[in-house]
Design a protein around this motif. Structure first.
Motif, short mmCIF file in Angstrom:
data_model
loop_
_atom_site.label_atom_id
_atom_site.label_comp_id
_atom_site.label_asym_id
_atom_site.label_seq_id
_atom_site.Cartn_x
_atom_site.Cartn_y
_atom_site.Cartn_z
N ARG A 1 0.85 -1.19 0.00
CA ARG A 1 0.00 0.00 0.00
C ARG A 1 0.89 1.24 0.00
O ARG A 1 2.07 1.18 0.35
N ASN A 2 0.32 2.37 -0.37
CA ASN A 2 1.11 3.58 -0.49
C ASN A 2 1.85 3.94 0.80
O ASN A 2 2.98 4.43 0.76
N GLU A 3 1.22 3.69 1.95
CA GLU A 3 1.87 4.06 3.20
C GLU A 3 3.08 3.19 3.52
O GLU A 3 3.85 3.50 4.44
N TYR B 1 -4.58 -1.05 -10.25
CA TYR B 1 -5.95 -1.15 -9.72
C TYR B 1 -6.88 -1.74 -10.78
O TYR B 1 -7.65 -2.67 -10.50
N ASN C 1 -5.24 -1.04 -4.41
CA ASN C 1 -5.49 -0.15 -3.29
C ASN C 1 -6.73 0.69 -3.51
O ASN C 1 -6.90 1.32 -4.58
N GLU D 1 -7.70 3.51 -2.58
CA GLU D 1 -7.56 4.94 -2.86
C GLU D 1 -7.45 5.23 -4.36
O GLU D 1 -7.58 6.38 -4.77
N ASN D 2 -7.20 4.22 -5.17
CA ASN D 2 -7.10 4.41 -6.62
C ASN D 2 -8.43 4.16 -7.34
O ASN D 2 -8.47 4.20 -8.57
N ARG D 3 -9.51 3.92 -6.60
CA ARG D 3 -10.75 3.46 -7.25
C ARG D 3 -11.36 4.50 -8.19
O ARG D 3 -12.05 4.12 -9.15
N CYS E 1 -2.39 5.02 -11.12
CA CYS E 1 -1.82 4.51 -9.87
C CYS E 1 -0.33 4.85 -9.80
O CYS E 1 0.37 4.79 -10.81
#
Length: 559
Positions: free
Chosen positions: A250-252, A275, A382, A384-386, A392
């Motif tokens: 994930r990005n974090e 995604y 992830n 958040e990319n929806r 992405c």
């Protein structure tokens, strides 16, 4: 039209009146003769060397595509990647052609920088100069590491080529391995020690980690042990296993101390479409890239036993009591995925939308192009990319610290040097807090080797390492001549499949649907593969390369 002709003629007359015009250096841009004369230009050239890490297939980062050429992944689209996975790749296959070209493009840029940067040596701080050169050598070695594992013997080019010396024969793989190991050893001495995986620059640890990988792949056990040991000596200060396994994808997790080297993406500069490729239909993605159902049966139960041996395995509830990495790697039926209840049972025509807290139509059961295997990849998909599935920018990982630990363990076992450090390395990976699997304790060297092989499958599925493992362990001819399966549409098998010593699943005695037959209560055949052990352990040399360079001899049993 006449005005245009007059204007062009005037320009030509002007040019012809200045007999030395074409010999003048540009006043506002670098020239071939002066470029690399200062630090700014060297850093620009180094950035160009990194740019070929953006090599991709259908906007999917190149390193992740390799799993779709193995037993654990399937490319749904009718494409060069699908054909290659089915054993139908030839010397004109787009993946084979593009990857050869892409890696050599990167090598060419590195060669140009390394060969010509001496022009500006006096104008650059000595440490900075050495670091720039070392990073270019690292990248050149990295590109070669992929070339030799995919194609075998390849031309070893270490200088800028001209027409006079552009036709080169293939260099034996062993000699290229020697070159790679030497380059990475020497480069590591001038690279920064601080691990900052989002800096855009490789570190000393990256050079040593890739050296360990190359050495392992080519049975240079002593080199693999020494290089991985050097990285392990930096544990705590520079490297550590991420306690939360799923965070790595994930990005974090991009800046995690476990990440040693990754490819840098950023919206507005370079993006990928993971995604869209991995996500579910409910979540407005396409699920083009699918995990094989056999992969889901690979992971152990939480007691450390395979599912065909563990009393904890319930075939009617097959994802319960399993190694947590199963759920971190795959979206399995009954789990939440990208904001929706993920369910692939044929009668589950509705599911829960956690984003709106409402029941909605379940496309995973009704859409013709929903996942064919009943599973999706969770890694790199992830939520958040929806709303921007083609934009992405999560950095895909090339190598992380867990691989270094398992490389060390495997090399020590193969070198006959089994000691407490081997168990410590394996069990650190198994015992991270979010995984917490029982330790490996067997004292049998052969069984210990198989334990490492299994661990690599559990740990790295979906990250692009599987192709190289099944090749070097010489099991590709076994696993790639099996059909790739999807779940029963309306049931699960009433017993566990047979799990072999490499954690591969075989379905003797479990019904498998034949062509045209209902798969409601039988395993679905998603794809059939053919693997020729006399040919397919290497890719062919691209046709176009052999036409332009007749010195290149084709790999065995390719035209």
């Amino acid at each position: 039209m006449n005005k245009i002709i007059i204007y062009i003629s005037a320009i030509l007359i002007t040019f012809s009146s200045c007999d030395d015009y074409l010999n003048r250096m540009p006043l506002n841009n670098p020239s071939d003769e002066t470029f690399l004369s200062n630090e700014t230009e060297m850093k620009m050239a180094l950035t160009a060397c990194y740019s070929d890490l953006w090599l991709n297939f259908s906007v999917m980062p190149f390193m992740l595509t390799f799993d779709y050429l193995t037993d654990i992944g399937y490319e749904r689209d009718v494409s060069a990647l699908q054909a290659l996975g089915q054993g139908a790749g030839d010397a004109t296959n787009k993946v084979i052609v593009d990857y050869w070209k892409g890696f050599y493009n990167g090598i060419s840029k590195c060669n140009n920088l390394i060969q010509n940067m001496d022009r500006g040596r006096a104008n650059v701080n000595a440490a900075t100069y050495a670091q720039i050169k070392a990073e270019a050598r690292f990248l050149r070695a990295l590109y070669y590491s992929y070339l030799i594992e995919l194609y075998g013997d390849v031309p070893l080019v270490t200088e800028v080529l001209s027409l006079n010396n552009s036709k080169m024969a293939r260099t034996p793989k062993s000699a290229v391995v020697d070159f790679i190991l030497k380059e990475l050893t020497e480069a590591s001495g001038d690279m920064v020690e601080t691990n900052n995986p989002v800096s855009g620059h490789a570190s000393k640890g990256a050079a040593l980690a890739i050296k360990a990988r190359v050495a392992l792949y080519n049975e240079r056990w002593a080199d693999a042990i020494s290089a991985s040991s050097a990285v392990m000596a930096m544990e705590g200060t520079q490297y550590a296993l991420e306690s939360n396994y799923s965070k790595l994808f994930r990005n974090e997790g991009e800046a995690s101390k476990e990440v040693i080297f990754s490819v840098q993406y950023m919206v507005g500069t370079q993006v990928h479409t993971l995604y869209r490729l991995f996500g579910s239909r409910n979540a407005s993605a396409f699920t083009n890239k699918k995990p094989a159902y056999q992969l889901a049966d690979s992971w152990e139960c939480v007691d450390g036993l395979p599912i065909d041996k563990s009393p904890l395995f319930n075939p009617k509830d097959p994802f319960k009591n399993r190694d947590p990495r199963l759920g971190y790697t795959l979206a399995v039926p009954g789990s939440e995925f990208l904001g929706f209840q993920f369910e692939t049972h044929g009668d589950s025509i509705q599911c829960w939308n956690y984003l709106t807290n409402k029941r909605v139509n379940n496309l995973e059961a009704t859409h013709a192009y929903a996942t064919f295997t009943g599973l999706c990849w969770r890694k790199y998909a992830n939520v958040e990319n929806r709303l921007a599935s083609n934009q992405c920018d999560m950095n895909p990982i090339i190598i992380r610290y867990a691989e270094v630990l398992l490389t060390y363990a495997e090399a020590k076992i193969k070198a006959g040097q089994i000691d407490a450090s081997v168990y410590e390395a394996i069990n650190k990976v198994r015992n991270r807090p979010s995984v917490n699997m029982p330790p490996v304790t067997t004292t049998d060297p052969t069984e210990l080797f198989y334990a490492v092989c299994r661990e690599r499958k559990y740990e790295f599925a979906g990250e692009g390492l599987r192709l190289f493992d099944i090749r070097r362990w010489k099991i590709a001819e076994d696993v790639m001549n099996e059909p790739l399966l999807g779940r029963m549409k309306k049931a699960y098998p009433d017993k566990a499949p047979r799990i072999d010593k490499f954690a591969n699943a075989y379905y003797e005695g479990i019904p498998i649907a034949s062509q045209g037959e209902s798969a409601d209560f039988k395993m679905r055949v998603v794809d059939r593969r053919i693997f020729n052990a006399e040919r397919d352990y290497l890719w062919p040399i691209p046709y176009i390369e052999r036409q332009t360079n007749p010195e290149l001899v084709q790999n065995p049993n390719y035209e």
